[in-house]
Design an enzyme around this catalytic site. Sequence first.
Site, PDB file in Angstrom:
ATOM      1  N   VAL A  81       0.864  -1.175   0.000  1.00 39.70           N
ATOM      2  CA  VAL A  81       0.000   0.000   0.000  1.00 39.70           C
ATOM      3  C   VAL A  81       0.901   1.226   0.000  1.00 39.70           C
ATOM      4  CG1 VAL A  81      -1.927   1.173   1.105  1.00 39.70           C
ATOM      5  CG2 VAL A  81      -1.696  -1.309   1.327  1.00 39.70           C
ATOM      6  N   HIS A  88      -7.204   8.061   1.307  1.00 41.26           N
ATOM      7  CA  HIS A  88      -7.559   6.658   1.016  1.00 41.26           C
ATOM      8  C   HIS A  88      -6.518   5.696   1.584  1.00 41.26           C
ATOM      9  CE1 HIS A  88      -8.569   3.253  -1.861  1.00 41.26           C
ATOM     10  NE2 HIS A  88      -9.658   3.449  -1.154  1.00 41.26           N
TER      11      HIS A  88
END
Length: 153
Positions: A81, A88
């Site tokens: 990620v 987000h």
Amino acid sequence: MNILNHSRINHEFKIGIVVAQFNALVTEKLQQGAVSQLEKYGVSDADITVATVPGALELPRITKKLANSGQVDGIIALGAVIRGETSHYDYVCAETANGVAQVSLNGPVPVMFGVLTTDNIEQAISRAGGKGDNKGADCADGLVEMLNLEQQL
Ligand SMILES: Nc1c(NC[C@H](O)[C@H](O)[C@H](O)CO)[nH]c(=O)[nH]c1=O
Ligand SMILES: CC(=O)[C@@H](O)COP(=O)(O)O
């Protein structure tokens, strides 16, 4: 004093790897690192089950299904990620970590959290074998320790 032995010893374990395809340039390296390290412990390719999901947020669901399937003794969840322009990133990281932790805590098999959460692609590459350390390999080490330890409990 009774010290439970958590040393890393060879065993024939059945291992699941659930890997996110998002940032595949990185997650493929994590997967390679995990598999290579598992093979050093005597885990054969035939005893490794790999499932791919779209992104990190999908890791908990498939990890839970694989854990409950009875097909594996332990699982490594892998993802990358990488922070973008909005918030987000924060939600993806938090919910993925929480979800994977819940599966490990409440499910039948141990689950290693091998999801990189970085500010940029360079940090991710560095932790996927770019500068030696590979989070996937680290998770393999940890999972073997957990499986050996849990066999004594
Ligand atoms: N931005 C990243 C994502 N985003 C996608 C989510 O994980 C999820 O697939 C989507 O929100 C649909 O539910 N995923 C990563 O693995 N890495 C990222 O950097
Ligand atoms: C971690 C993410 O979801 C991130 O890549 C999304 O990027 P952005 O915040 O610029 O939409």
